[in-house]
Motif scaffolding. Structure first.
Motif, PDB file in Angstrom:
ATOM      1  N   PRO A 262       0.804  -1.228   0.000  1.00 28.88           N
ATOM      2  CA  PRO A 262       0.000   0.000   0.000  1.00 28.88           C
ATOM      3  C   PRO A 262       0.836   1.276   0.000  1.00 28.88           C
ATOM      4  CG  PRO A 262      -0.861  -1.563   1.592  1.00 28.88           C
ATOM      5  CD  PRO A 262       0.450  -2.089   1.136  1.00 28.88           C
ATOM      6  N   LEU A 263       2.046   1.225   0.623  1.00 35.95           N
ATOM      7  CA  LEU A 263       2.882   2.421   0.638  1.00 35.95           C
ATOM      8  C   LEU A 263       3.267   2.839  -0.774  1.00 35.95           C
ATOM      9  CD1 LEU A 263       5.259   1.859   3.683  1.00 35.95           C
ATOM     10  CD2 LEU A 263       3.450   3.551   3.453  1.00 35.95           C
ATOM     11  N   GLY A 264       3.520   1.851  -1.649  1.00 38.43           N
ATOM     12  CA  GLY A 264       3.865   2.184  -3.029  1.00 38.43           C
ATOM     13  C   GLY A 264       2.725   2.844  -3.769  1.00 38.43           C
ATOM     14  N   ALA A 265       1.488   2.509  -3.378  1.00 40.84           N
ATOM     15  CA  ALA A 265       0.328   3.116  -4.027  1.00 40.84           C
ATOM     16  C   ALA A 265      -0.049   4.449  -3.399  1.00 40.84           C
ATOM     17  CB  ALA A 265      -0.862   2.154  -3.960  1.00 40.84           C
TER      18      ALA A 265
ATOM     19  N   ILE B 205      -3.452  -3.667   7.803  1.00 38.57           N
ATOM     20  CA  ILE B 205      -4.832  -3.708   7.322  1.00 38.57           C
ATOM     21  C   ILE B 205      -5.346  -2.301   7.034  1.00 38.57           C
ATOM     22  CG2 ILE B 205      -7.194  -4.335   7.971  1.00 38.57           C
ATOM     23  CD1 ILE B 205      -6.019  -6.640   9.594  1.00 38.57           C
ATOM     24  N   TRP B 206      -4.988  -1.358   7.918  1.00 37.12           N
ATOM     25  CA  TRP B 206      -5.432   0.028   7.727  1.00 37.12           C
ATOM     26  C   TRP B 206      -4.818   0.637   6.467  1.00 37.12           C
ATOM     27  CZ3 TRP B 206      -2.696   4.791   8.313  1.00 37.12           C
ATOM     28  CH2 TRP B 206      -3.512   5.935   8.293  1.00 37.12           C
ATOM     29  N   LEU B 207      -3.517   0.408   6.242  1.00 39.24           N
ATOM     30  CA  LEU B 207      -2.873   0.933   5.035  1.00 39.24           C
ATOM     31  C   LEU B 207      -3.452   0.286   3.774  1.00 39.24           C
ATOM     32  CD1 LEU B 207       0.868   1.131   6.155  1.00 39.24           C
ATOM     33  CD2 LEU B 207      -0.673   3.043   5.701  1.00 39.24           C
TER      34      LEU B 207
ATOM     35  N   LYS C 131      -6.731   1.990   3.112  1.00 39.34           N
ATOM     36  CA  LYS C 131      -6.549   3.334   2.581  1.00 39.34           C
ATOM     37  C   LYS C 131      -6.079   3.303   1.132  1.00 39.34           C
ATOM     38  CE  LYS C 131      -7.765   5.791   6.099  1.00 39.34           C
ATOM     39  NZ  LYS C 131      -8.945   6.694   6.019  1.00 39.34           N
ATOM     40  N   ALA C 132      -5.235   2.330   0.798  1.00 38.25           N
ATOM     41  CA  ALA C 132      -4.787   2.226  -0.597  1.00 38.25           C
ATOM     42  C   ALA C 132      -5.924   1.777  -1.499  1.00 38.25           C
ATOM     43  CB  ALA C 132      -3.618   1.240  -0.690  1.00 38.25           C
ATOM     44  N   ALA C 133      -6.784   0.890  -1.011  1.00 38.59           N
ATOM     45  CA  ALA C 133      -7.906   0.421  -1.823  1.00 38.59           C
ATOM     46  C   ALA C 133      -8.931   1.521  -2.063  1.00 38.59           C
ATOM     47  CB  ALA C 133      -8.579  -0.770  -1.148  1.00 38.59           C
ATOM     48  N   THR C 134      -9.079   2.426  -1.084  1.00 37.21           N
ATOM     49  CA  THR C 134     -10.035   3.543  -1.238  1.00 37.21           C
ATOM     50  C   THR C 134      -9.384   4.778  -1.829  1.00 37.21           C
ATOM     51  OG1 THR C 134      -9.578   4.177   1.062  1.00 37.21           O
ATOM     52  CG2 THR C 134     -11.469   2.734   0.659  1.00 37.21           C
ATOM     53  N   ASP C 135      -8.105   4.641  -2.256  1.00 36.70           N
ATOM     54  CA  ASP C 135      -7.379   5.739  -2.913  1.00 36.70           C
ATOM     55  C   ASP C 135      -7.309   6.971  -2.014  1.00 36.70           C
ATOM     56  OD1 ASP C 135      -5.865   6.799  -4.925  1.00 36.70           O
ATOM     57  OD2 ASP C 135      -7.573   7.582  -6.062  1.00 36.70           O
ATOM     58  N   ALA C 136      -6.954   6.750  -0.735  1.00 31.58           N
ATOM     59  CA  ALA C 136      -6.839   7.861   0.210  1.00 31.58           C
ATOM     60  C   ALA C 136      -5.510   8.564   0.024  1.00 31.58           C
ATOM     61  CB  ALA C 136      -6.961   7.344   1.643  1.00 31.58           C
ATOM     62  N   ALA C 137      -5.530   9.874   0.119  1.00 36.24           N
ATOM     63  CA  ALA C 137      -4.310  10.682  -0.057  1.00 36.24           C
ATOM     64  C   ALA C 137      -3.686  10.948   1.313  1.00 36.24           C
ATOM     65  CB  ALA C 137      -4.646  11.981  -0.775  1.00 36.24           C
ATOM     66  N   LEU C 138      -3.017   9.950   1.851  1.00 34.24           N
ATOM     67  CA  LEU C 138      -2.438  10.087   3.187  1.00 34.24           C
ATOM     68  C   LEU C 138      -1.227  11.000   3.207  1.00 34.24           C
ATOM     69  CD1 LEU C 138      -2.619   6.427   4.542  1.00 34.24           C
ATOM     70  CD2 LEU C 138      -4.085   8.343   5.131  1.00 34.24           C
ATOM     71  N   MET C 139      -0.480  11.034   2.104  1.00 34.33           N
ATOM     72  CA  MET C 139       0.752  11.819   2.072  1.00 34.33           C
ATOM     73  C   MET C 139       0.532  13.224   1.533  1.00 34.33           C
ATOM     74  SD  MET C 139       2.655   9.638   3.421  1.00 34.33           S
ATOM     75  CE  MET C 139       4.164  10.585   3.332  1.00 34.33           C
ATOM     76  N   SER C 140      -0.709  13.626   1.364  1.00 34.55           N
ATOM     77  CA  SER C 140      -1.009  14.960   0.859  1.00 34.55           C
ATOM     78  C   SER C 140      -1.175  15.933   2.026  1.00 34.55           C
ATOM     79  CB  SER C 140      -2.283  14.930   0.010  1.00 34.55           C
ATOM     80  OG  SER C 140      -2.638  16.234  -0.400  1.00 34.55           O
ATOM     81  N   SER C 141      -0.508  17.071   1.936  1.00 36.00           N
ATOM     82  CA  SER C 141      -0.627  18.078   2.994  1.00 36.00           C
ATOM     83  C   SER C 141      -2.036  18.640   3.063  1.00 36.00           C
ATOM     84  CB  SER C 141       0.383  19.200   2.754  1.00 36.00           C
ATOM     85  OG  SER C 141       0.163  19.811   1.488  1.00 36.00           O
ATOM     86  N   GLU C 142      -2.729  18.651   1.930  1.00 35.04           N
ATOM     87  CA  GLU C 142      -4.091  19.159   1.901  1.00 35.04           C
ATOM     88  C   GLU C 142      -5.020  18.326   2.783  1.00 35.04           C
ATOM     89  OE1 GLU C 142      -7.015  21.896   0.752  1.00 35.04           O
ATOM     90  OE2 GLU C 142      -4.829  21.894   0.463  1.00 35.04           O
TER      91      GLU C 142
END
Length: 230
Positions: free
Chosen positions: A133-136, A191-193, A196-207
């Motif tokens: 998931p980190l790669g995505a 599991i959480w990551l 988040k990757a499956a739902t296309d969450a922008a975790l690394m976005s400052s916004e």
């Protein structure tokens, strides 16, 4: 290099030897009769046909009243006998403490290895659910940023794992809790990551984090503080 059945066999053999030595060690302590009897029954081999008999005293013996009624020379003998028993118990503790500690520590090594066969296998799956998931999720920085974050997560996993194993080896925690401590922490993270990757969450976005703090009202609080300072 031992198989699981071989590890279990070594555990049973070492545990039986440890219990025998522990019983012999406890029996050598000089204690009062009720405590010594209970200790002997507690450390004796289990027998389903044996029934423990509770002996009840006819009257309650109060030592303080008995001691105050005695003459001075009797009191001195009682005190001296108690001191001798205490010194003998301390010597016995010093002699057997290190030996029992080392034997229990050696026994824990076999139990730890049996658990490690499962925890290490599961750790491969956990890091798959963390690394993939980190790669995505991390879309900026090329290969460098995912590698750095993965290394930091691995270091955190190693520290938590070593802390749990050390606590289990020293009998601070029970064996299951110590050996599975890192798994119980990082499995939900994986599991959480993955979610988040499956739902296309922008975790690394400052916004994303700016909106999160705006919902908490921290942005308005910061503006109020800046205005008051001015």
């Amino acid at each position: 290099m031992l198989r699981i059945d071989q590890l279990r066999f070594m555990e049973d053999s070492l545990m039986q030897d440890y219990n025998i030595r522990l019983r012999n060690y406890m029996v050598q302590l000089r204690l009062n009769s009720p405590v010594a009897r209970r200790l002997h029954n507690y450390t004796a081999p289990h027998d389903s046909l044996k029934k423990e008999v509770n002996i009840k005293a006819d009257s309650i013996f109060i030592f303080d009243e008995f001691f105050q009624r005695q003459e001075k020379w009797v009191k001195a003998e009682i005190i001296q006998a108690a001191l001798n028993d205490a010194r003998n118990n301390v010597q016995t503790l010093n002699v057997y403490d290190d030996e029992l500690y080392n034997r229990k520590k050696n026994l824990n090594k076999y139990t730890m290895e049996r658990h490690r066969k499962f925890t290490l296998s599961l750790a491969v799956l956990i890091f798959f659910f963390i690394g993939a998931p980190l790669g995505a999720i991390i879309r900026k920085g090329g290969l460098g940023m995912p590698v750095v974050i993965s290394i930091l997560l691995f270091i955190a996993y190693y520290i938590v794992s070593m802390t749990g194993e050390k606590s289990a080896r020293e009998d601070v925690w029970d064996m299951f809790t110590g050996m599975w401590f890192s798994t119980l922490i990082f499995l939900p993270v994986g599991i959480w990551l993955s979610y988040k990757a499956a739902t296309d969450a922008a975790l690394m976005s400052s916004e994303t984090y700016r909106k999160f703090f705006d919902k908490l009202g921290l942005d308005k609080l910061g503006k109020i503080i800046i205005i008051r300072k001015k």
